[in-house]
Design an enzyme around this catalytic site. Structure first.
Site, PDB file in Angstrom:
ATOM      1  N   ASN A   7      46.517  -6.795   3.886  1.00  0.00           N
ATOM      2  CA  ASN A   7      47.104  -8.124   3.962  1.00  0.00           C
ATOM      3  C   ASN A   7      47.140  -8.501   5.442  1.00  0.00           C
ATOM      4  O   ASN A   7      47.925  -7.951   6.197  1.00  0.00           O
ATOM      5  CB  ASN A   7      48.517  -8.062   3.363  1.00  0.00           C
ATOM      6  CG  ASN A   7      49.214  -9.401   3.397  1.00  0.00           C
ATOM      7  OD1 ASN A   7      48.682 -10.391   3.891  1.00  0.00           O
ATOM      8  ND2 ASN A   7      50.434  -9.427   2.886  1.00  0.00           N
ATOM      9  N   ARG A  91      44.431  -9.525   0.191  1.00  0.00           N
ATOM     10  CA  ARG A  91      45.299 -10.641  -0.174  1.00  0.00           C
ATOM     11  C   ARG A  91      44.772 -11.903   0.532  1.00  0.00           C
ATOM     12  O   ARG A  91      44.615 -11.933   1.747  1.00  0.00           O
ATOM     13  CB  ARG A  91      46.726 -10.371   0.286  1.00  0.00           C
ATOM     14  CG  ARG A  91      47.602 -11.534  -0.071  1.00  0.00           C
ATOM     15  CD  ARG A  91      48.939 -11.461   0.576  1.00  0.00           C
ATOM     16  NE  ARG A  91      49.728 -12.594   0.148  1.00  0.00           N
ATOM     17  CZ  ARG A  91      50.761 -13.065   0.822  1.00  0.00           C
ATOM     18  NH1 ARG A  91      51.119 -12.512   1.945  1.00  0.00           N
ATOM     19  NH2 ARG A  91      51.422 -14.091   0.357  1.00  0.00           N
ATOM     20  N   ARG A 241      62.380 -22.691   5.916  1.00  0.00           N
ATOM     21  CA  ARG A 241      61.676 -23.890   5.420  1.00  0.00           C
ATOM     22  C   ARG A 241      62.640 -24.795   4.672  1.00  0.00           C
ATOM     23  O   ARG A 241      63.519 -24.314   3.945  1.00  0.00           O
ATOM     24  CB  ARG A 241      60.537 -23.489   4.486  1.00  0.00           C
ATOM     25  CG  ARG A 241      59.386 -22.849   5.216  1.00  0.00           C
ATOM     26  CD  ARG A 241      58.337 -22.347   4.248  1.00  0.00           C
ATOM     27  NE  ARG A 241      58.023 -20.958   4.525  1.00  0.00           N
ATOM     28  CZ  ARG A 241      57.417 -20.139   3.690  1.00  0.00           C
ATOM     29  NH1 ARG A 241      57.022 -20.563   2.508  1.00  0.00           N
ATOM     30  NH2 ARG A 241      57.176 -18.896   4.029  1.00  0.00           N
ATOM     31  N   GLU A 385      53.574  -6.614  -4.907  1.00  0.00           N
ATOM     32  CA  GLU A 385      52.325  -7.384  -4.802  1.00  0.00           C
ATOM     33  C   GLU A 385      51.141  -6.487  -4.457  1.00  0.00           C
ATOM     34  O   GLU A 385      50.026  -6.723  -4.916  1.00  0.00           O
ATOM     35  CB  GLU A 385      52.499  -8.480  -3.739  1.00  0.00           C
ATOM     36  CG  GLU A 385      53.402  -9.600  -4.235  1.00  0.00           C
ATOM     37  CD  GLU A 385      53.984 -10.470  -3.129  1.00  0.00           C
ATOM     38  OE1 GLU A 385      54.866  -9.976  -2.398  1.00  0.00           O
ATOM     39  OE2 GLU A 385      53.568 -11.624  -3.014  1.00  0.00           O
TER      40      GLU A 385
END
Ligand code: ADP
Length: 400
Positions: A7, A91, A241, A385
């Site tokens: 990743n 990924r 965010r 993941e």
């Protein structure tokens, strides 16, 4: 069969080597600060202590080269030749509309990933760098791309379109894509295994809440709606965010604060959310503690966070006209019994009832935290993941 999962961020490579016969992790680590003379490299063989060192690593190719040297090291290594790595699972954050499932990487695939760079300018370029570097270092392995967006490609058009002029979709592919797909897919499969029920009989709401956070509605095993949008900025209030805001705020604040587009984007992505409201931290642990100590701004941020989360979950119950399983995953979802309790207590109208004792029990396993009377089952599912990416890669290797 051994599979390496990587990743890549702009200056980092996270790696994990799996033995797929029993899906165990053999070794894992992280290369950080790539592009500097003092890059930090960690390497941990399962069952032994993590080792750390610094080195000059100027690009991803050098970073990966060092990772392979570590994996093949005479003393600490876990493989004797790079040919033992049958496949590399990469990924990739954004697959646009090109990819609805994982694929073996070819020149056409690389080309298509390049075409989506505009949609994910921060993520897809380093993902491509990682693919190039790994192909060079492991030329005999099969390279597989696993996309964060792919799982959500099943959303119906009425869920993925924005009410903008339609031409923006046909011309520029402006639409909801959704992210965290690998995680939402993994945890929903875990939930179906846990209850020994087929995914085709289940309506699941998956709340992946970490620094980034998204909720997904999963019906018959497929994503039918998700809270992140064309980019990972939309939806829930997150660590840094802002999530959903009135789009008219953007030009208004640009004018009032004399900001550039880049500055307002940075404000919404890096200086908003929990950090923006508390002015102190994006970390849920620190904010919960500050709230307990009487910090009013921390309490406000948490109230906003919880309110948005439960409104989103409620909207997905409406979207699917029901829900069988509500599940929590990722850093906050797996660890904060407080967040789970507060959210679920306010969803009691839908027949969601948490067992306080079960909710407060810590475990690394999938577990049920609802009462036996609860109409909706509530689960905590640790996400993985990397394992999902390794499984996807294995599946493609087995079927070529
Ligand atoms: P990322 O999106 O970067 O992968 P993670 O899934 O690791 O993030 O989640 C990080 C978040 O999880 C942080 O806000 C952190 O405070 C939160 N977290 C971790 N442990 C706990 C805990 N015990 N209680 C509350 N929040 C926690």
């Amino acid at each position: 069969m051994k599979i390496l999962v990587i990743n890549c961020g702009s200056s980092s490579i996270k790696y994990e080597l799996f033995e797929m016969d029993d899906e165990s992790v053999i070794a894992k680590g992280l290369v950080e600060k790539i592009g500097t003379e003092s890059a930090i490299v960690t390497y941990e063989v399962t069952g032994t202590e993590e080792k750390m060192r610094t080195a000059e690593i100027l690009d991803h190719r050098e970073g990966l080269h060092l990772v392979l040297r570590l994996l093949m090291d005479k003393n600490d290594g876990v493989i004797t030749s790079e040919d033992e790595v049958a496949a590399v699972g990469h990924r990739v954050v954004h697959g646009g509309e090109h990819f609805s499932k994982s694929v073996i990487i070819t020149s056409e695939v690389r080309q298509a990933i390049r075409k989506t760079v505009d949609l994910a300018p921060l993520h897809n370029p380093p993902n491509l760098l990682g693919i190039g570097a790994a192909e060079q270092q492991l030329p005999n392995a099969i390279h597989v791309a696993v996309f964060d967006t792919a799982f959500h490609q099943t959303m119906p058009k009425h869920a993925f379109l924005y009410a903008l002029p339609y031409v923006l979709y046909t011309r520029h592919k402006v639409r909801r894509y959704g992210f965290h797909g690998t995680s939402h897919q993994y945890v929903s499969e875990q939930a179906s295994l846990f209850f020994e029920k087929s995914l085709s009989d289940l309506k699941i709401i998956s709340a992946h809440i970490g620094n980034g956070a998204s909720v997904t509605a999963i019906e018959n095993g497929i994503s039918v709606d998700t809270s992140m949008g064309m980019t990972p900025l939309e939806g829930l209030m997150m660590g840094t965010r802002c999530g959903d805001i009135d789009p008219a705020i953007v030009p208004y604040v640009i004018a009032k604060e004399d900001l550039t587009l880049i500055e307002i984007q940075s404000m919404m992505n890096k200086h908003s959310g929990l950090l923006g409201v508390t002015g102190m931290s994006s970390d849920m642990r620190e904010i919960t503690q500050a709230m307990e100590e009487g910090n009013i701004q921390a309490k406000l941020a948490i109230d906003m966070y919880l309110y948005k989360l439960r409104k989103t979950i409620g909207s997905y119950i409406a979207a699917m006209n029901g829900v069988d399983i509500l599940l929590f995953t990722a850093g906050v979802g797996e660890n904060s019994s407080f967040v789970r309790q507060e959210v679920c207590d306010q969803l009691s109208f839908f027949g969601i009832e948490i067992d306080r004792e079960k909710n407060n029990t810590r475990s690394k396993e999938t577990r049920e935290i609802s009462t036996s009377n609860s109409k909706v089952k509530v689960l905590v599912v640790p996400t993985n993941e990397e394992l999902m990416i390794a499984r996807e890669a294995k599946h493609l290797v087995d079927h070529t």
